[in-house]
Write a protein that holds these residues in place. Structure first.
Motif, PDB file in Angstrom:
ATOM      1  N   TRP A 125      48.528 -37.593  45.010  1.00 49.52           N
ATOM      2  CA  TRP A 125      47.185 -37.923  45.504  1.00 49.52           C
ATOM      3  C   TRP A 125      46.377 -38.796  44.549  1.00 49.52           C
ATOM      4  O   TRP A 125      45.165 -38.937  44.726  1.00 49.52           O
ATOM      5  N   GLN A 126      47.018 -39.397  43.565  1.00 47.08           N
ATOM      6  CA  GLN A 126      46.309 -40.385  42.746  1.00 47.08           C
ATOM      7  C   GLN A 126      45.881 -41.540  43.648  1.00 47.08           C
ATOM      8  O   GLN A 126      46.679 -42.002  44.471  1.00 47.08           O
ATOM      9  N   PRO A 127      44.672 -42.041  43.496  1.00 46.42           N
ATOM     10  CA  PRO A 127      44.231 -43.149  44.364  1.00 46.42           C
ATOM     11  C   PRO A 127      45.103 -44.401  44.238  1.00 46.42           C
ATOM     12  O   PRO A 127      45.359 -45.082  45.216  1.00 46.42           O
ATOM     13  N   VAL A 128      45.566 -44.691  43.011  1.00 47.83           N
ATOM     14  CA  VAL A 128      46.424 -45.863  42.806  1.00 47.83           C
ATOM     15  C   VAL A 128      47.792 -45.369  42.353  1.00 47.83           C
ATOM     16  O   VAL A 128      47.919 -44.669  41.344  1.00 47.83           O
ATOM     17  N   GLU A 129      48.823 -45.731  43.113  1.00 44.26           N
ATOM     18  CA  GLU A 129      50.182 -45.317  42.794  1.00 44.26           C
ATOM     19  C   GLU A 129      50.612 -46.011  41.498  1.00 44.26           C
ATOM     20  O   GLU A 129      50.501 -47.229  41.380  1.00 44.26           O
ATOM     21  N   PRO A 130      51.087 -45.253  40.474  1.00 46.77           N
ATOM     22  CA  PRO A 130      51.290 -45.824  39.142  1.00 46.77           C
ATOM     23  C   PRO A 130      52.485 -46.773  39.005  1.00 46.77           C
ATOM     24  O   PRO A 130      52.484 -47.614  38.113  1.00 46.77           O
ATOM     25  N   HIS A 131      53.497 -46.677  39.834  1.00 46.53           N
ATOM     26  CA  HIS A 131      54.668 -47.538  39.688  1.00 46.53           C
ATOM     27  C   HIS A 131      54.424 -48.943  40.220  1.00 46.53           C
ATOM     28  O   HIS A 131      54.938 -49.913  39.673  1.00 46.53           O
ATOM     29  N   TYR A 132      53.648 -49.057  41.279  1.00 45.12           N
ATOM     30  CA  TYR A 132      53.443 -50.353  41.929  1.00 45.12           C
ATOM     31  C   TYR A 132      51.990 -50.812  41.934  1.00 45.12           C
ATOM     32  O   TYR A 132      51.699 -51.936  42.332  1.00 45.12           O
ATOM     33  N   GLY A 133      51.090 -49.954  41.484  1.00 47.03           N
ATOM     34  CA  GLY A 133      49.691 -50.341  41.383  1.00 47.03           C
ATOM     35  C   GLY A 133      49.017 -50.584  42.720  1.00 47.03           C
ATOM     36  O   GLY A 133      48.055 -51.356  42.795  1.00 47.03           O
ATOM     37  N   LEU A 134      49.485 -49.932  43.775  1.00 46.05           N
ATOM     38  CA  LEU A 134      48.901 -50.101  45.102  1.00 46.05           C
ATOM     39  C   LEU A 134      48.074 -48.880  45.479  1.00 46.05           C
ATOM     40  O   LEU A 134      48.540 -47.741  45.347  1.00 46.05           O
ATOM     41  N   ALA A 135      46.886 -49.140  45.968  1.00 42.37           N
ATOM     42  CA  ALA A 135      46.007 -48.049  46.386  1.00 42.37           C
ATOM     43  C   ALA A 135      46.626 -47.273  47.545  1.00 42.37           C
ATOM     44  O   ALA A 135      47.097 -47.873  48.512  1.00 42.37           O
ATOM     45  N   PHE A 136      46.631 -45.966  47.408  1.00 49.26           N
ATOM     46  CA  PHE A 136      46.996 -45.020  48.467  1.00 49.26           C
ATOM     47  C   PHE A 136      48.455 -45.114  48.935  1.00 49.26           C
ATOM     48  O   PHE A 136      48.802 -44.554  49.966  1.00 49.26           O
ATOM     49  N   LEU A 137      49.309 -45.797  48.201  1.00 47.18           N
ATOM     50  CA  LEU A 137      50.704 -45.948  48.607  1.00 47.18           C
ATOM     51  C   LEU A 137      51.382 -44.599  48.820  1.00 47.18           C
ATOM     52  O   LEU A 137      52.033 -44.369  49.841  1.00 47.18           O
ATOM     53  N   SER A 138      51.249 -43.686  47.856  1.00 48.66           N
ATOM     54  CA  SER A 138      51.945 -42.405  47.970  1.00 48.66           C
ATOM     55  C   SER A 138      51.236 -41.427  48.906  1.00 48.66           C
ATOM     56  O   SER A 138      51.769 -40.362  49.203  1.00 48.66           O
ATOM     57  N   TRP A 139      50.055 -41.783  49.395  1.00 45.54           N
ATOM     58  CA  TRP A 139      49.353 -40.947  50.367  1.00 45.54           C
ATOM     59  C   TRP A 139      49.968 -41.104  51.758  1.00 45.54           C
ATOM     60  O   TRP A 139      49.821 -40.236  52.614  1.00 45.54           O
ATOM     61  N   LEU A 140      50.611 -42.241  51.995  1.00 42.46           N
ATOM     62  CA  LEU A 140      51.126 -42.558  53.324  1.00 42.46           C
ATOM     63  C   LEU A 140      52.313 -41.667  53.685  1.00 42.46           C
ATOM     64  O   LEU A 140      53.024 -41.178  52.801  1.00 42.46           O
ATOM     65  N   PRO A 141      52.564 -41.474  54.974  1.00 43.53           N
ATOM     66  CA  PRO A 141      53.810 -40.812  55.365  1.00 43.53           C
ATOM     67  C   PRO A 141      55.003 -41.582  54.800  1.00 43.53           C
ATOM     68  O   PRO A 141      54.938 -42.811  54.638  1.00 43.53           O
ATOM     69  N   VAL A 142      56.084 -40.891  54.522  1.00 42.91           N
ATOM     70  CA  VAL A 142      57.245 -41.499  53.867  1.00 42.91           C
ATOM     71  C   VAL A 142      57.706 -42.756  54.607  1.00 42.91           C
ATOM     72  O   VAL A 142      58.004 -43.775  53.987  1.00 42.91           O
ATOM     73  N   ALA A 143      57.747 -42.718  55.920  1.00 42.03           N
ATOM     74  CA  ALA A 143      58.255 -43.854  56.708  1.00 42.03           C
ATOM     75  C   ALA A 143      57.376 -45.096  56.589  1.00 42.03           C
ATOM     76  O   ALA A 143      57.837 -46.200  56.895  1.00 42.03           O
ATOM     77  N   TRP A 144      56.139 -44.963  56.173  1.00 43.00           N
ATOM     78  CA  TRP A 144      55.219 -46.101  56.078  1.00 43.00           C
ATOM     79  C   TRP A 144      55.178 -46.729  54.693  1.00 43.00           C
ATOM     80  O   TRP A 144      54.638 -47.821  54.524  1.00 43.00           O
ATOM     81  N   ARG A 145      55.732 -46.046  53.693  1.00 38.75           N
ATOM     82  CA  ARG A 145      55.556 -46.503  52.309  1.00 38.75           C
ATOM     83  C   ARG A 145      56.289 -47.812  52.024  1.00 38.75           C
ATOM     84  O   ARG A 145      55.717 -48.737  51.441  1.00 38.75           O
ATOM     85  N   THR A 146      57.551 -47.915  52.390  1.00 35.30           N
ATOM     86  CA  THR A 146      58.301 -49.155  52.151  1.00 35.30           C
ATOM     87  C   THR A 146      57.702 -50.337  52.919  1.00 35.30           C
ATOM     88  O   THR A 146      57.527 -51.413  52.327  1.00 35.30           O
ATOM     89  N   PRO A 147      57.355 -50.184  54.207  1.00 42.47           N
ATOM     90  CA  PRO A 147      56.711 -51.318  54.892  1.00 42.47           C
ATOM     91  C   PRO A 147      55.415 -51.771  54.217  1.00 42.47           C
ATOM     92  O   PRO A 147      55.153 -52.984  54.124  1.00 42.47           O
ATOM     93  N   TYR A 148      54.606 -50.829  53.712  1.00 41.31           N
ATOM     94  CA  TYR A 148      53.371 -51.184  53.008  1.00 41.31           C
ATOM     95  C   TYR A 148      53.691 -51.953  51.722  1.00 41.31           C
ATOM     96  O   TYR A 148      53.058 -52.964  51.401  1.00 41.31           O
ATOM     97  N   LEU A 149      54.710 -51.482  51.004  1.00 42.75           N
ATOM     98  CA  LEU A 149      55.138 -52.145  49.770  1.00 42.75           C
ATOM     99  C   LEU A 149      55.575 -53.577  50.063  1.00 42.75           C
ATOM    100  O   LEU A 149      55.191 -54.513  49.344  1.00 42.75           O
ATOM    101  N   ARG A 150      56.354 -53.759  51.110  1.00 37.62           N
ATOM    102  CA  ARG A 150      56.823 -55.097  51.481  1.00 37.62           C
ATOM    103  C   ARG A 150      55.663 -55.982  51.944  1.00 37.62           C
ATOM    104  O   ARG A 150      55.596 -57.163  51.595  1.00 37.62           O
ATOM    105  N   TRP A 151      54.768 -55.403  52.746  1.00 35.10           N
ATOM    106  CA  TRP A 151      53.617 -56.161  53.250  1.00 35.10           C
ATOM    107  C   TRP A 151      52.761 -56.686  52.100  1.00 35.10           C
ATOM    108  O   TRP A 151      52.284 -57.811  52.127  1.00 35.10           O
ATOM    109  N   ARG A 152      52.631 -55.882  51.047  1.00 31.97           N
ATOM    110  CA  ARG A 152      51.850 -56.280  49.875  1.00 31.97           C
ATOM    111  C   ARG A 152      52.681 -57.085  48.874  1.00 31.97           C
ATOM    112  O   ARG A 152      52.207 -57.438  47.806  1.00 31.97           O
ATOM    113  N   ARG A 153      53.942 -57.358  49.215  1.00 25.96           N
ATOM    114  CA  ARG A 153      54.859 -58.166  48.386  1.00 25.96           C
ATOM    115  C   ARG A 153      55.006 -57.606  46.961  1.00 25.96           C
ATOM    116  O   ARG A 153      54.983 -58.345  45.983  1.00 25.96           O
TER     117      ARG A 153
END
Length: 198
Positions: A125-153
């Protein structure tokens, strides 16, 4: 390697290892650059016998410890071998919940009954995911995390599974660990070690 040295000194302080009078058998799981294993293996004040493992060999420092490359969560050591076991930001990388359970079970297996463990894990629940520096990345359902990562390049595959406190504590208990959360003390110790002039 300054950051790794500060991290090792923090682990030493939190576990009270300065008071250890005998040679300490220590295992670092997921050694990465090798900085933490090196710190303990070349400690000027006391004797640590250090083993380190990782699935990849990305070490930048090689001296002061024995290194074994592993292929999964299984540890190539007998039961009850180590006085201290360190898993620093590893559990979120080992795989699904079954693999996380297995990781903790292996840590407990190789640790002596009266041994000390150090487990650090980023909170889901950290606001910014520490490995990729994206806000709320780890808050998302598992199936949405990779698409969000790709969308943000920022990458092609989100291979982390950070845990919340409510998810982690039952896993620790199931593995047979008695545990104490040290968030506040860890933050204070980090500040003391990393402040200018420390």
């Amino acid at each position: 390697m300054t950051g790794r040295n500060a991290k090792a000194r923090k682990i030493e302080a939190l576990l009270g290892l300065a008071a250890a009078a005998h040679p300490v058998r220590l295992l670092e799981v997921g050694t990465g650059s090798g900085g933490i294993a090196h710190h303990f293996g070349t400690h000027p004040g006391r004797r640590f016998e250090v083993d380190a493992v990782d699935v990849n060999d990305s070490r930048q420092i090689h001296d002061g410890y024995r290194f074994t490359q592993v292929s999964d969560i299984q540890l190539p050591f007998p039961d009850g071998q180590f006085d201290v076991v360190i898993s620093n930001h590893v559990i979120e990388h080992v795989g699904d919940r079954a693999a996380q359970r297995g990781h903790l079970a292996e840590l407990r297996r190789v640790l002596k009954p009266d041994g000390l463990g150090y487990l650090a894990v980023p909170n889901r629940w950290q606001p910014v995911e520490p490995h990729y520096g994206l806000a709320f990345l780890s808050w998302l359902p598992v199936a949405w995390r990779t698409p969000y990562l790709r969308w943000r390049r920022r990458g092609d595959d989100y291979d982390c599974r950070p845990l919340s406190v409510r998810e982690l504590e039952p896993l620790l208990a199931e593995a047979g660990f008695d545990f104490v959360q040290q968030h506040g003390r860890a933050l204070r110790t980090t500040f003391e070690l990393e402040r200018p002039g420390a």
